[in-house]
Scaffold this active site. Structure first.
Site, PDB file in Angstrom:
ATOM      1  N   THR A 101       0.827  -1.206   0.000  1.00 36.84           N
ATOM      2  CA  THR A 101       0.000   0.000   0.000  1.00 36.84           C
ATOM      3  C   THR A 101       0.862   1.258   0.000  1.00 36.84           C
ATOM      4  O   THR A 101       0.547   2.240  -0.689  1.00 36.84           O
ATOM      5  CB  THR A 101      -0.944   0.012   1.209  1.00 36.84           C
ATOM      6  OG1 THR A 101      -1.859  -1.087   1.096  1.00 36.84           O
ATOM      7  CG2 THR A 101      -1.730   1.311   1.295  1.00 36.84           C
ATOM      8  N   THR A 141      -4.513  -1.244  -4.162  1.00 40.88           N
ATOM      9  CA  THR A 141      -3.119  -1.686  -4.098  1.00 40.88           C
ATOM     10  C   THR A 141      -3.003  -3.134  -4.566  1.00 40.88           C
ATOM     11  O   THR A 141      -2.034  -3.522  -5.210  1.00 40.88           O
ATOM     12  CB  THR A 141      -2.582  -1.569  -2.658  1.00 40.88           C
ATOM     13  OG1 THR A 141      -2.492  -0.184  -2.316  1.00 40.88           O
ATOM     14  CG2 THR A 141      -1.213  -2.222  -2.509  1.00 40.88           C
ATOM     15  N   ASN A 142      -4.052  -3.927  -4.258  1.00 46.12           N
ATOM     16  CA  ASN A 142      -3.969  -5.370  -4.452  1.00 46.12           C
ATOM     17  C   ASN A 142      -4.013  -5.804  -5.909  1.00 46.12           C
ATOM     18  O   ASN A 142      -3.715  -6.964  -6.211  1.00 46.12           O
ATOM     19  CB  ASN A 142      -5.085  -6.061  -3.677  1.00 46.12           C
ATOM     20  CG  ASN A 142      -5.014  -5.753  -2.200  1.00 46.12           C
ATOM     21  OD1 ASN A 142      -4.020  -5.231  -1.716  1.00 46.12           O
ATOM     22  ND2 ASN A 142      -6.067  -6.066  -1.474  1.00 46.12           N
ATOM     23  N   THR A 187      36.273 -36.396 -13.577  1.00 45.25           N
ATOM     24  CA  THR A 187      35.023 -36.648 -12.860  1.00 45.25           C
ATOM     25  C   THR A 187      35.369 -36.934 -11.406  1.00 45.25           C
ATOM     26  O   THR A 187      36.333 -37.651 -11.126  1.00 45.25           O
ATOM     27  CB  THR A 187      34.247 -37.842 -13.451  1.00 45.25           C
ATOM     28  OG1 THR A 187      35.076 -39.006 -13.411  1.00 45.25           O
ATOM     29  CG2 THR A 187      33.847 -37.576 -14.898  1.00 45.25           C
ATOM     30  N   SER A 318      47.110 -10.644  -1.633  1.00 38.47           N
ATOM     31  CA  SER A 318      47.350 -10.836  -0.209  1.00 38.47           C
ATOM     32  C   SER A 318      48.071  -9.640   0.382  1.00 38.47           C
ATOM     33  O   SER A 318      48.882  -8.994  -0.277  1.00 38.47           O
ATOM     34  CB  SER A 318      48.184 -12.102   0.029  1.00 38.47           C
ATOM     35  OG  SER A 318      48.548 -12.222   1.385  1.00 38.47           O
ATOM     36  N   SER A 319      47.779  -9.375   1.664  1.00 39.97           N
ATOM     37  CA  SER A 319      48.484  -8.328   2.377  1.00 39.97           C
ATOM     38  C   SER A 319      49.759  -8.847   3.020  1.00 39.97           C
ATOM     39  O   SER A 319      50.543  -8.067   3.568  1.00 39.97           O
ATOM     40  CB  SER A 319      47.577  -7.734   3.461  1.00 39.97           C
ATOM     41  OG  SER A 319      47.200  -8.757   4.389  1.00 39.97           O
ATOM     42  N   LYS A 324      51.147 -13.075  -4.701  1.00 47.33           N
ATOM     43  CA  LYS A 324      49.922 -13.896  -4.772  1.00 47.33           C
ATOM     44  C   LYS A 324      48.819 -13.125  -5.489  1.00 47.33           C
ATOM     45  O   LYS A 324      48.545 -11.968  -5.163  1.00 47.33           O
ATOM     46  CB  LYS A 324      49.470 -14.274  -3.365  1.00 47.33           C
ATOM     47  CG  LYS A 324      48.397 -15.353  -3.314  1.00 47.33           C
ATOM     48  CD  LYS A 324      48.220 -15.832  -1.870  1.00 47.33           C
ATOM     49  CE  LYS A 324      47.303 -17.043  -1.799  1.00 47.33           C
ATOM     50  NZ  LYS A 324      45.909 -16.688  -2.028  1.00 47.33           N
TER      51      LYS A 324
END
Length: 472
Positions: A101, A141-142, A187, A318-319, A324
């Site tokens: 609504t 609204t519906n 697989t 990476s830090s 990396k």
């Protein structure tokens, strides 16, 4: 802040003077600070709401329920909004109580005030043109809200389908580029039988492409609406001809094959079309995450993993670990997929939560479906442009894996028998000797026959067994 006073069922309230919305929108702003995502975050929903209101105005005018002046002002206001005007005034949180609504009234109030300005009146002068009596005439609204939501979702799938088509083209291009590169198929993460890297990428494309048709099927369901049903589907407060006229006008305005549901009471409470779309989006998300997983596996290492492809380096990984580089794009895509898969449960539960003649949980369904379409569109576009298009093959690693694998023994089974093949495979695994070397040693096949059986064409596609000379 300068304000104006407006009145509703609950009494007076102050609305910012500059606001194009009204009192019911103001109350919703104060009540529903939930997701932080306003209607305006999804322009297709704002436009769809305006389309529904314009269609209603056309139908009401043709039936003499709106004057020409009012109908023209409403339609002009709706057209402005469809073209992008005042989207920032659609401020209500997408998650809300009241079965939508607040969203419907946000649209009614903005359109009413914009129409009033076109008639030469000020904001809030509703005695000249009213949000409920005029903009919302013959509606509830519906029926207005779910109809607009469905149109918005159809619109949201358009860029999604374009993104899928684009990434499929990129995957197919890689399929052609890598068509000559033999590698081992796997697989259960174990060596299986040979294939080409091109076949692997062609399969990725085929998988995603299949979902375009499924999205189209879901959109056909979404184009069946309950407009004209008003509160519960009985059409109370409408002229008998209103529903067909409004639906026809909406089809013309939206350029979509909009039709009325056969049973408007059922259509007012049933969320089946939304569940169908969510199911398709979940299916697409599952495939995207599987693709992302495969890309990360195939590029793993790069020296101690599979390392058969190289993904474009997007940022340092990476830090703490120098050099990396992580597969950040596929990682992000999988997280989007998890979001879509998880919210499918939310949508399913909300769809099930309907009671009697209405489902009051539509807002959370609308929120997640529109958000999921947008998330998937952005994720696919990112994966395409920042990953797929820049993938390179590591041909040497593919060849190394193929030559050292015992998986090629499967191709020999029709020619030396399962028992011999099992024995050869076991010995190769323990000794490290090559499969072809052991077959030659035991005199099971001639060099010529081995060459034919283990040729690229024979290992990656069907071949008539009679074409291979089994005689030593």
């Amino acid at each position: 802040m300068d304000t104006r006073t407006e009145h509703d069922l609950l009494g007076d309230a102050q609305v910012p003077s500059h606001a194009w919305y009204g009192i019911q929108t103001q109350r919703a702003l104060e009540n529903f600070a939930l997701s932080g995502t306003p209607i305006s975050a999804f322009p297709e929903l704002v436009q769809a709401l305006a389309m529904v209101k314009a269609a209603a105005a056309k139908a009401n005018n043709s039936l003499g329920l709106l004057t020409d002046a009012k109908a023209s002002a409403i339609e002009a206001a709706c057209e402005d909004i469809i073209q992008g005007a005042l989207h920032d005034q659609f401020v209500v949180d997408l998650i809300q109580g009241g079965a939508g609504t607040s969203t419907n009234m946000n649209a009614n109030e903005v359109i009413a005030n914009l129409a009033l300005s076109k008639l030469g009146h000020g904001k809030g002068e509703y005695r000249y043109l009213h949000p409920n009596n005029d903009v919302n005439c013959s509606q509830s609204t519906n029926d207005a809200y779910p109809t607009a939501a469905k149109l918005a979702m159809v619109a949201a799938t358009v860029p999604l389908k374009r993104a899928i088509e684009a990434i499929c083209q990129s995957l197919e291009a890689k399929g052609s580029e890598f068509a000559h590169i033999l590698k081992m198929g796997r697989t259960q993460l174990q060596d299986a039988v040979p294939m080409t890297l091109g076949q692997e990428f062609d399969a990725f494309a085929s998988s995603l492409k299949a979902d375009i048709a499924r999205i189209d099927d879901a959109c056909q369901e979404l184009c069946v609406v309950n407009l004209g049903g008003t509160a519960i589907g009985t059409g109370i407060n409408t002229h008998p001809a209103y529903g067909p006229l409004a639906v026809r006008a909406l089809a013309e305005i939206s350029c979509l094959p909009v039709t009325a549901a056969d049973n408007l009471i059922d259509a007012t409470t049933d969320m089946g079309a939304f569940v169908s779309l969510s199911s398709v989006l979940k299916r697409l998300a599952v495939k995207l995450s599987k693709l992302s997983n495969d890309l990360r596996l195939l590029s793993s290492g790069p020296r101690t993993g599979l390392g058969e492809i190289r993904l474009p380096a997007m940022q340092p990984g990476s830090s703490i670990m120098p050099g990396k580089v992580n597969p950040v794009i596929p990682e992000a895509v999988s997280q989007v997929a998890f979001q879509v898969i998880g919210t499918d449960v939310t949508i399913t539960l909300a769809a099930e939560a309907a009671q009697l003649q209405l489902n009051a949980m539509e807002p959370v369904i609308v929120y997640h479906l529109l958000n999921n379409c947008a998330l998937l569109t952005r994720a696919i576009t990112m994966l395409d442009s920042r990953c797929i298009q820049g993938i390179e093959a590591n041909e040497a690693k593919c060849e190394q894996h193929l030559n050292t694998s015992i998986g090629i023994v499967t191709a020999l089974v029709p020619h030396i028998g399962y028992d011999n093949a099992t024995r050869i495979a076991g010995e190769a695994l323990l000794s490290g000797a090559g499969v072809a070397e052991l077959v030659r040693r035991d005199g099971l096949l001639s060099d010529e026959a081995l060459g034919r059986i283990l040729s690229p064409a024979a290992m990656v596609s069907p071949v008539e067994l009679g074409m291979v000379n089994q005689a030593h």
